[in-house]
Design a protein around this motif. Structure first.
Motif, PDB file in Angstrom:
ATOM      1  N   LEU A 276       0.818  -1.207   0.000  1.00  0.00           N
ATOM      2  CA  LEU A 276       0.000   0.000   0.000  1.00  0.00           C
ATOM      3  C   LEU A 276       0.856   1.264   0.000  1.00  0.00           C
ATOM      4  O   LEU A 276       0.475   2.279  -0.595  1.00  0.00           O
ATOM      5  CB  LEU A 276      -0.952  -0.008   1.199  1.00  0.00           C
ATOM      6  CG  LEU A 276      -2.058  -1.065   1.135  1.00  0.00           C
ATOM      7  CD1 LEU A 276      -2.924  -1.023   2.392  1.00  0.00           C
ATOM      8  CD2 LEU A 276      -2.926  -0.897  -0.095  1.00  0.00           C
ATOM      9  N   ASP A 277       2.027   1.208   0.634  1.00  0.00           N
ATOM     10  CA  ASP A 277       2.944   2.344   0.576  1.00  0.00           C
ATOM     11  C   ASP A 277       3.392   2.572  -0.864  1.00  0.00           C
ATOM     12  O   ASP A 277       3.482   3.715  -1.333  1.00  0.00           O
ATOM     13  CB  ASP A 277       4.169   2.094   1.467  1.00  0.00           C
ATOM     14  CG  ASP A 277       3.867   2.290   2.941  1.00  0.00           C
ATOM     15  OD1 ASP A 277       2.816   2.895   3.249  1.00  0.00           O
ATOM     16  OD2 ASP A 277       4.668   1.838   3.779  1.00  0.00           O
ATOM     17  N   ARG A 278       3.688   1.475  -1.557  1.00  0.00           N
ATOM     18  CA  ARG A 278       4.070   1.574  -2.965  1.00  0.00           C
ATOM     19  C   ARG A 278       2.929   2.159  -3.789  1.00  0.00           C
ATOM     20  O   ARG A 278       3.126   3.019  -4.643  1.00  0.00           O
ATOM     21  CB  ARG A 278       4.432   0.182  -3.503  1.00  0.00           C
ATOM     22  CG  ARG A 278       4.962   0.184  -4.936  1.00  0.00           C
ATOM     23  CD  ARG A 278       4.876  -1.195  -5.568  1.00  0.00           C
ATOM     24  NE  ARG A 278       3.496  -1.560  -5.834  1.00  0.00           N
ATOM     25  CZ  ARG A 278       2.908  -2.660  -5.370  1.00  0.00           C
ATOM     26  NH1 ARG A 278       3.570  -3.490  -4.597  1.00  0.00           N
ATOM     27  NH2 ARG A 278       1.642  -2.915  -5.666  1.00  0.00           N
ATOM     28  N   TRP A 279       1.706   1.693  -3.491  1.00  0.00           N
ATOM     29  CA  TRP A 279       0.528   2.176  -4.214  1.00  0.00           C
ATOM     30  C   TRP A 279       0.362   3.688  -4.029  1.00  0.00           C
ATOM     31  O   TRP A 279       0.065   4.422  -4.967  1.00  0.00           O
ATOM     32  CB  TRP A 279      -0.708   1.431  -3.713  1.00  0.00           C
ATOM     33  CG  TRP A 279      -1.946   1.721  -4.509  1.00  0.00           C
ATOM     34  CD1 TRP A 279      -2.407   1.042  -5.595  1.00  0.00           C
ATOM     35  CD2 TRP A 279      -2.886   2.785  -4.276  1.00  0.00           C
ATOM     36  NE1 TRP A 279      -3.572   1.608  -6.054  1.00  0.00           N
ATOM     37  CE2 TRP A 279      -3.893   2.676  -5.270  1.00  0.00           C
ATOM     38  CE3 TRP A 279      -2.984   3.803  -3.337  1.00  0.00           C
ATOM     39  CZ2 TRP A 279      -4.969   3.552  -5.350  1.00  0.00           C
ATOM     40  CZ3 TRP A 279      -4.056   4.688  -3.412  1.00  0.00           C
ATOM     41  CH2 TRP A 279      -5.035   4.545  -4.407  1.00  0.00           C
ATOM     42  N   LYS A 280       0.579   4.168  -2.808  1.00  0.00           N
ATOM     43  CA  LYS A 280       0.438   5.593  -2.524  1.00  0.00           C
ATOM     44  C   LYS A 280       1.470   6.417  -3.290  1.00  0.00           C
ATOM     45  O   LYS A 280       1.169   7.513  -3.789  1.00  0.00           O
ATOM     46  CB  LYS A 280       0.580   5.846  -1.015  1.00  0.00           C
ATOM     47  CG  LYS A 280      -0.578   5.314  -0.192  1.00  0.00           C
ATOM     48  CD  LYS A 280      -0.315   5.499   1.296  1.00  0.00           C
ATOM     49  CE  LYS A 280      -1.438   4.891   2.128  1.00  0.00           C
ATOM     50  NZ  LYS A 280      -1.201   5.026   3.580  1.00  0.00           N
ATOM     51  N   LYS A 281       2.683   5.888  -3.399  1.00  0.00           N
ATOM     52  CA  LYS A 281       3.731   6.602  -4.133  1.00  0.00           C
ATOM     53  C   LYS A 281       3.408   6.650  -5.619  1.00  0.00           C
ATOM     54  O   LYS A 281       3.727   7.639  -6.296  1.00  0.00           O
ATOM     55  CB  LYS A 281       5.083   5.920  -3.898  1.00  0.00           C
ATOM     56  CG  LYS A 281       5.612   6.079  -2.490  1.00  0.00           C
ATOM     57  CD  LYS A 281       6.912   5.320  -2.284  1.00  0.00           C
ATOM     58  CE  LYS A 281       7.402   5.449  -0.849  1.00  0.00           C
ATOM     59  NZ  LYS A 281       8.647   4.660  -0.621  1.00  0.00           N
ATOM     60  N   GLU A 282       2.806   5.586  -6.119  1.00  0.00           N
ATOM     61  CA  GLU A 282       2.479   5.538  -7.532  1.00  0.00           C
ATOM     62  C   GLU A 282       1.223   6.321  -7.873  1.00  0.00           C
ATOM     63  O   GLU A 282       0.956   6.635  -9.032  1.00  0.00           O
ATOM     64  CB  GLU A 282       2.302   4.067  -7.970  1.00  0.00           C
ATOM     65  CG  GLU A 282       3.596   3.265  -7.900  1.00  0.00           C
ATOM     66  CD  GLU A 282       3.387   1.795  -8.195  1.00  0.00           C
ATOM     67  OE1 GLU A 282       2.227   1.371  -8.349  1.00  0.00           O
ATOM     68  OE2 GLU A 282       4.388   1.057  -8.275  1.00  0.00           O
ATOM     69  N   HIS A 283       0.391   6.615  -6.843  1.00  0.00           N
ATOM     70  CA  HIS A 283      -0.847   7.356  -7.044  1.00  0.00           C
ATOM     71  C   HIS A 283      -0.895   8.528  -6.061  1.00  0.00           C
ATOM     72  O   HIS A 283      -1.750   8.587  -5.174  1.00  0.00           O
ATOM     73  CB  HIS A 283      -2.073   6.447  -6.835  1.00  0.00           C
ATOM     74  CG  HIS A 283      -2.086   5.248  -7.726  1.00  0.00           C
ATOM     75  ND1 HIS A 283      -1.332   4.120  -7.472  1.00  0.00           N
ATOM     76  CD2 HIS A 283      -2.767   4.997  -8.888  1.00  0.00           C
ATOM     77  CE1 HIS A 283      -1.549   3.225  -8.430  1.00  0.00           C
ATOM     78  NE2 HIS A 283      -2.393   3.733  -9.292  1.00  0.00           N
ATOM     79  N   PRO A 284       0.050   9.480  -6.208  1.00  0.00           N
ATOM     80  CA  PRO A 284       0.156  10.583  -5.231  1.00  0.00           C
ATOM     81  C   PRO A 284      -1.060  11.494  -5.174  1.00  0.00           C
ATOM     82  O   PRO A 284      -1.275  12.182  -4.177  1.00  0.00           O
ATOM     83  CB  PRO A 284       1.396  11.346  -5.724  1.00  0.00           C
ATOM     84  CG  PRO A 284       1.495  11.009  -7.182  1.00  0.00           C
ATOM     85  CD  PRO A 284       1.033   9.576  -7.280  1.00  0.00           C
ATOM     86  N   ASN A 285      -1.868  11.502  -6.213  1.00  0.00           N
ATOM     87  CA  ASN A 285      -3.040  12.375  -6.236  1.00  0.00           C
ATOM     88  C   ASN A 285      -4.321  11.681  -5.808  1.00  0.00           C
ATOM     89  O   ASN A 285      -5.399  12.241  -5.924  1.00  0.00           O
ATOM     90  CB  ASN A 285      -3.229  12.950  -7.645  1.00  0.00           C
ATOM     91  CG  ASN A 285      -2.058  13.815  -8.064  1.00  0.00           C
ATOM     92  OD1 ASN A 285      -1.503  14.554  -7.252  1.00  0.00           O
ATOM     93  ND2 ASN A 285      -1.663  13.713  -9.339  1.00  0.00           N
TER      94      ASN A 285
END
Length: 201
Positions: free
Chosen positions: A189-198
């Motif tokens: 989920l941390d990776r997901w947040k970095k890939e979807h910053p908006n």
């Protein structure tokens, strides 16, 4: 007893039967979930259950769908809560593991495979697939989220079937698999947040 004897709508009767089947599964294992046992628990006849489910296999498939609806709804809500700060990754892990262990989805899956009723797993597989797409918000292209969720579900299933004995044999805490799954999902989920910053999460 008066509740059992009053005339129920087909939907009410079917729902009562599925709740009873789920309770039997959790209390005594998959071998206890028979049309006769379910009928006896809700004060209905074997013929009445046949009318609703057609066969023991039909009951299994309907129970799979019933459990799936409950399980995936809970997990999806936990995912949304974690994104808004109202829940944690551990909530997602615990709900998934509990679904296969305490709610009986693991025992049900094993039972259906052993009895050659693999198609009864379709509702579980389809719902998890939809859940993964909802979590990742990347649809079928978010392969890594699919892989992370596959790992979570397989860990939960394995833990439900043999986790307690295996952890004990290895000298690990009973929650060791949950702890591992939490770390993996947290990283995902941390990776997901970095890939979807908006995103809203």
């Amino acid at each position: 007893m008066s509740i059992a004897k009053r005339r129920l709508s087909p939907e009410e009767s079917r729902s009562m039967a599925l709740v009873a089947a789920r309770d039997l599964l959790i209390e005594a294992g998959p071998q206890a979930v028979t049309l006769k046992a379910v009928a006896g628990r809700i004060g209905r006849t074997h013929a009445n259950l046949l009318h609703h489910f057609g066969s023991a296999s039909g009951l299994q498939k309907s129970l799979a769908q019933f459990l799936t609806d409950q399980v995936c709804g809970s997990i999806a809500q936990a995912v949304m809560n974690s994104r808004t700060g109202e829940g944690t990754v551990r909530d997602i892990v615990d709900l998934t593991f509990d679904a296969f262990d305490k709610q009986g989805a693991g025992a049900l899956s094993s039972w259906m495979l052993l009895t050659g009723n693999e198609d009864a797993l379709d509702p579980i597989v389809d719902a998890i697939h939809e859940l993964v797409d909802d979590i990742g918000e990347g649809g079928h292209e978010d392969r890594e989220m699919h892989e992370d969720t596959l790992a979570l579900v397989l860990m939960a299933l394995g833990d439900a079937l043999i986790g307690e004995r295996l952890a004990g044999s290895l000298g690990l805490a009973r929650d060791a698999a949950r702890d591992m799954a939490e770390k993996q999902l947290e990283a995902a989920l941390d990776r997901w947040k970095k890939e979807h910053p908006n995103s809203s999460c």
